[in-house]
Motif scaffolding. Structure first.
Motif, PDB file in Angstrom:
ATOM      1  N   ARG A   1      -4.819   0.551  -2.221  1.00  0.00           N
ATOM      2  CA  ARG A   1      -4.938  -0.910  -2.116  1.00  0.00           C
ATOM      3  C   ARG A   1      -4.880  -1.550  -3.496  1.00  0.00           C
ATOM      4  NH1 ARG A   1      -9.954  -2.755   0.554  1.00  0.00           N
ATOM      5  NH2 ARG A   1      -8.914  -4.748   0.376  1.00  0.00           N
TER       6      ARG A   1
ATOM      7  N   ALA B   1      -6.036   2.936   0.503  1.00  0.00           N
ATOM      8  CA  ALA B   1      -5.791   2.198   1.744  1.00  0.00           C
ATOM      9  C   ALA B   1      -6.386   3.007   2.894  1.00  0.00           C
ATOM     10  CB  ALA B   1      -4.298   1.989   1.958  1.00  0.00           C
TER      11      ALA B   1
ATOM     12  N   TRP C   1       0.833  -1.203   0.000  1.00  0.00           N
ATOM     13  CA  TRP C   1       0.000   0.000   0.000  1.00  0.00           C
ATOM     14  C   TRP C   1       0.870   1.255   0.000  1.00  0.00           C
ATOM     15  CZ3 TRP C   1      -3.131  -1.980   4.782  1.00  0.00           C
ATOM     16  CH2 TRP C   1      -3.953  -3.053   4.394  1.00  0.00           C
TER      17      TRP C   1
END
Length: 123
Positions: free
Chosen positions: A59, A65, A52
């Motif tokens: 993601r 993320a 990440w």
């Protein structure tokens, strides 16, 4: 050690618990860190959090993320220490884990909790 914020998420508190524990170390250490958080353990042990970060806290191509502020701190601490993460099942009678749960519940019930500076997530 225990604490918390008045408006946050369980995942953020699980991350912060690990961060605060590692920040309490005053020199580089070998650490075996036990947690009942699959979120934390899997993200580190399976390399997701490192990916990440490498992808600009994404993601995948579409999804950001979650909690990059805390993941960044945790990854920095993992670089300063030799940390091995081990998952333990929560509420399964493991004395130290049960103690941590009691401390977390007591902290969450405090009446004068500070605001979580990273919540809600900033876009």
């Amino acid at each position: 050690m225990s604490g918390g914020y008045r408006l946050t998420t369980n995942n953020r508190m699980e991350l912060l618990a690990v961060i605060k524990g590692l920040e309490a170390l005053n020199q580089p250490c070998q650490v075996v860190l036990y947690s009942d958080s699959k979120y934390v353990v899997d993200a580190v042990e399976k390399g997701w959090a490192v990916k990440w970060r490498a992808n600009g806290w994404m993601r995948n191509k579409r999804e950001k993320a979650v909690n990059p502020d805390l993941w960044s701190r945790l990854l920095e601490l993992c670089g300063a220490h030799d940390v091995e993460f081990r998952w333990v099942k929560g509420h399964s009678g493991i004395a130290d884990n049960e103690r941590c749960d009691k401390l977390a519940v007591a902290a969450a019930k405090q009446t004068k909790l500070a605001e979580d500076p990273g919540y809600p997530p900033r876009n």
